[in-house]
Write a protein that holds these residues in place. Sequence first.
Motif, PDB file in Angstrom:
ATOM      1  N   LEU A  22       0.748  -1.213  -0.100  1.00  0.00           N
ATOM      2  CA  LEU A  22       0.073  -0.091   0.066  1.00  0.00           C
ATOM      3  C   LEU A  22       0.654   1.158   0.068  1.00  0.00           C
ATOM      4  O   LEU A  22       1.767   1.432   0.942  1.00  0.00           O
ATOM      5  CB  LEU A  22      -0.826  -0.024   1.280  1.00  0.00           C
ATOM      6  N   LYS A  23       0.602   2.201  -1.021  1.00  0.00           N
ATOM      7  CA  LYS A  23       1.187   3.523  -1.266  1.00  0.00           C
ATOM      8  C   LYS A  23       2.728   3.338  -1.162  1.00  0.00           C
ATOM      9  O   LYS A  23       3.236   4.493  -0.749  1.00  0.00           O
ATOM     10  CB  LYS A  23       0.571   4.512  -0.163  1.00  0.00           C
ATOM     11  N   ALA A  24       3.453   2.463  -1.379  1.00  0.00           N
ATOM     12  CA  ALA A  24       4.837   2.191  -1.403  1.00  0.00           C
ATOM     13  C   ALA A  24       5.587   3.327  -2.118  1.00  0.00           C
ATOM     14  O   ALA A  24       6.648   3.835  -1.318  1.00  0.00           O
ATOM     15  CB  ALA A  24       5.239   0.962  -1.768  1.00  0.00           C
ATOM     16  N   PHE A  25       5.147   3.735  -3.238  1.00  0.00           N
ATOM     17  CA  PHE A  25       5.988   4.595  -4.107  1.00  0.00           C
ATOM     18  C   PHE A  25       5.151   5.734  -4.509  1.00  0.00           C
ATOM     19  O   PHE A  25       5.294   6.313  -5.475  1.00  0.00           O
ATOM     20  CB  PHE A  25       6.439   3.961  -5.225  1.00  0.00           C
ATOM     21  N   VAL A  26       3.856   5.877  -3.727  1.00  0.00           N
ATOM     22  CA  VAL A  26       3.016   7.179  -4.170  1.00  0.00           C
ATOM     23  C   VAL A  26       3.735   8.493  -4.244  1.00  0.00           C
ATOM     24  O   VAL A  26       4.726   8.660  -3.379  1.00  0.00           O
ATOM     25  CB  VAL A  26       1.810   7.238  -3.004  1.00  0.00           C
ATOM     26  N   SER A  27       3.218   9.327  -4.927  1.00  0.00           N
ATOM     27  CA  SER A  27       3.907  10.662  -5.064  1.00  0.00           C
ATOM     28  C   SER A  27       5.209  10.767  -5.452  1.00  0.00           C
ATOM     29  O   SER A  27       6.024  11.878  -5.193  1.00  0.00           O
ATOM     30  CB  SER A  27       3.527  11.547  -3.963  1.00  0.00           C
ATOM     31  N   CYS A  28       5.787   9.782  -5.862  1.00  0.00           N
ATOM     32  CA  CYS A  28       7.203   9.923  -6.268  1.00  0.00           C
ATOM     33  C   CYS A  28       7.149  10.671  -7.931  1.00  0.00           C
ATOM     34  O   CYS A  28       7.451  10.022  -8.854  1.00  0.00           O
ATOM     35  CB  CYS A  28       8.062   8.601  -6.650  1.00  0.00           C
ATOM     36  N   SER A  29       7.577  12.024  -7.656  1.00  0.00           N
ATOM     37  CA  SER A  29       7.035  13.029  -8.829  1.00  0.00           C
ATOM     38  C   SER A  29       7.994  12.666  -9.919  1.00  0.00           C
ATOM     39  O   SER A  29       7.755  13.253 -11.132  1.00  0.00           O
ATOM     40  CB  SER A  29       6.843  14.302  -8.441  1.00  0.00           C
ATOM     41  N   ASN A  30       9.129  12.220  -9.537  1.00  0.00           N
ATOM     42  CA  ASN A  30      10.226  12.371 -10.788  1.00  0.00           C
ATOM     43  C   ASN A  30      10.555  11.080 -11.267  1.00  0.00           C
ATOM     44  O   ASN A  30      11.440  10.658 -12.059  1.00  0.00           O
ATOM     45  CB  ASN A  30      11.667  12.867 -10.339  1.00  0.00           C
ATOM     46  N   LEU A  31       9.833   9.921 -10.857  1.00  0.00           N
ATOM     47  CA  LEU A  31       9.932   8.627 -11.140  1.00  0.00           C
ATOM     48  C   LEU A  31       9.295   8.453 -12.671  1.00  0.00           C
ATOM     49  O   LEU A  31       8.114   8.776 -13.125  1.00  0.00           O
ATOM     50  CB  LEU A  31       8.882   7.630 -10.228  1.00  0.00           C
ATOM     51  N   LYS A  32      10.213   7.932 -13.645  1.00  0.00           N
ATOM     52  CA  LYS A  32       9.815   7.948 -15.042  1.00  0.00           C
ATOM     53  C   LYS A  32       9.828   6.616 -15.718  1.00  0.00           C
ATOM     54  O   LYS A  32       8.966   6.387 -16.590  1.00  0.00           O
ATOM     55  CB  LYS A  32      10.899   8.707 -15.926  1.00  0.00           C
ATOM     56  N   LYS A  33      10.456   5.764 -15.098  1.00  0.00           N
ATOM     57  CA  LYS A  33      10.551   4.404 -15.470  1.00  0.00           C
ATOM     58  C   LYS A  33      10.592   3.384 -14.627  1.00  0.00           C
ATOM     59  O   LYS A  33      11.235   3.466 -13.434  1.00  0.00           O
ATOM     60  CB  LYS A  33      12.178   4.208 -16.177  1.00  0.00           C
ATOM     61  N   LEU A  34       9.571   2.390 -14.642  1.00  0.00           N
ATOM     62  CA  LEU A  34       9.391   1.455 -13.711  1.00  0.00           C
ATOM     63  C   LEU A  34       9.486   0.009 -14.260  1.00  0.00           C
ATOM     64  O   LEU A  34       8.559  -0.304 -15.047  1.00  0.00           O
ATOM     65  CB  LEU A  34       8.054   1.783 -13.107  1.00  0.00           C
ATOM     66  N   TYR A  35      10.382  -0.755 -13.516  1.00  0.00           N
ATOM     67  CA  TYR A  35      10.395  -2.329 -13.874  1.00  0.00           C
ATOM     68  C   TYR A  35       9.864  -3.050 -12.788  1.00  0.00           C
ATOM     69  O   TYR A  35      10.815  -2.945 -11.749  1.00  0.00           O
ATOM     70  CB  TYR A  35      12.091  -2.541 -14.476  1.00  0.00           C
ATOM     71  N   ILE A  36       8.910  -3.915 -12.942  1.00  0.00           N
ATOM     72  CA  ILE A  36       8.708  -4.740 -12.012  1.00  0.00           C
ATOM     73  C   ILE A  36       9.109  -6.271 -12.013  1.00  0.00           C
ATOM     74  O   ILE A  36       8.490  -6.764 -13.480  1.00  0.00           O
ATOM     75  CB  ILE A  36       7.140  -4.615 -11.653  1.00  0.00           C
ATOM     76  N   PRO A  37       9.866  -6.715 -11.510  1.00  0.00           N
ATOM     77  CA  PRO A  37      10.523  -8.058 -11.890  1.00  0.00           C
ATOM     78  C   PRO A  37       9.548  -9.336 -11.766  1.00  0.00           C
ATOM     79  O   PRO A  37       8.577  -9.092 -11.096  1.00  0.00           O
ATOM     80  CB  PRO A  37      11.730  -8.410 -10.939  1.00  0.00           C
ATOM     81  N   GLU A  38       9.906 -10.379 -12.336  1.00  0.00           N
ATOM     82  CA  GLU A  38       9.239 -11.650 -12.439  1.00  0.00           C
ATOM     83  C   GLU A  38       9.084 -11.923 -10.870  1.00  0.00           C
ATOM     84  O   GLU A  38       9.956 -11.778 -10.121  1.00  0.00           O
ATOM     85  CB  GLU A  38       9.772 -12.713 -13.251  1.00  0.00           C
ATOM     86  N   GLY A  39       8.084 -12.536 -10.390  1.00  0.00           N
ATOM     87  CA  GLY A  39       7.757 -13.047  -9.103  1.00  0.00           C
ATOM     88  C   GLY A  39       6.905 -12.158  -8.275  1.00  0.00           C
ATOM     89  O   GLY A  39       6.312 -12.558  -7.160  1.00  0.00           O
TER      90      GLY A  39
END
Length: 149
Positions: A22-39
């Motif tokens: 829950l809300k782990a990375f909410v409002s990270c305004s400069n986050l441009k690229k997100l890779y969520i791994p297998e698993g």
Amino acid sequence: SFEALKGLRSLQLSENIKEIPLKAFVSCSNLKKLYIPEGVEVLGLDCFAISDSLREVSLPSTLTTIKRGVFWRCVSLESIAIPASVDAIGEYVFFDCWNLTDVYNYAPIPQSVPPIFNKQGIKLHVPRGSEELYQNSDNWNVAEIVGDL
């Protein structure tokens, strides 16, 4: 939690994580690229919401659940691919994603979803032959459905 972490521009998580909470990375305004791994199997409530600069997202084939509001107000997000393994999607997942134009849903049978879009002009790409199922399903049918996967 990494809520409102301004310096975070890209994120690659450990393959040992099963759920992003829950809300782990909410409002990270400069986050441009997100890779969520297998698993990773579950994206928790609002975990990437209000990430204004988020443009590129890669979801794993192990993902089964996208909870409420995960990408809410990710205004720079233009497209996203939902793996066939996803069987539960919560409400408001793509609300206020004003630049979202293309959603690629690889599930041959549409997931039962509450309202997840609040804008027009979204093209939903689905597996060939499943267009009618998506047309007859609630809340997916607000998008233009194209069977080209």
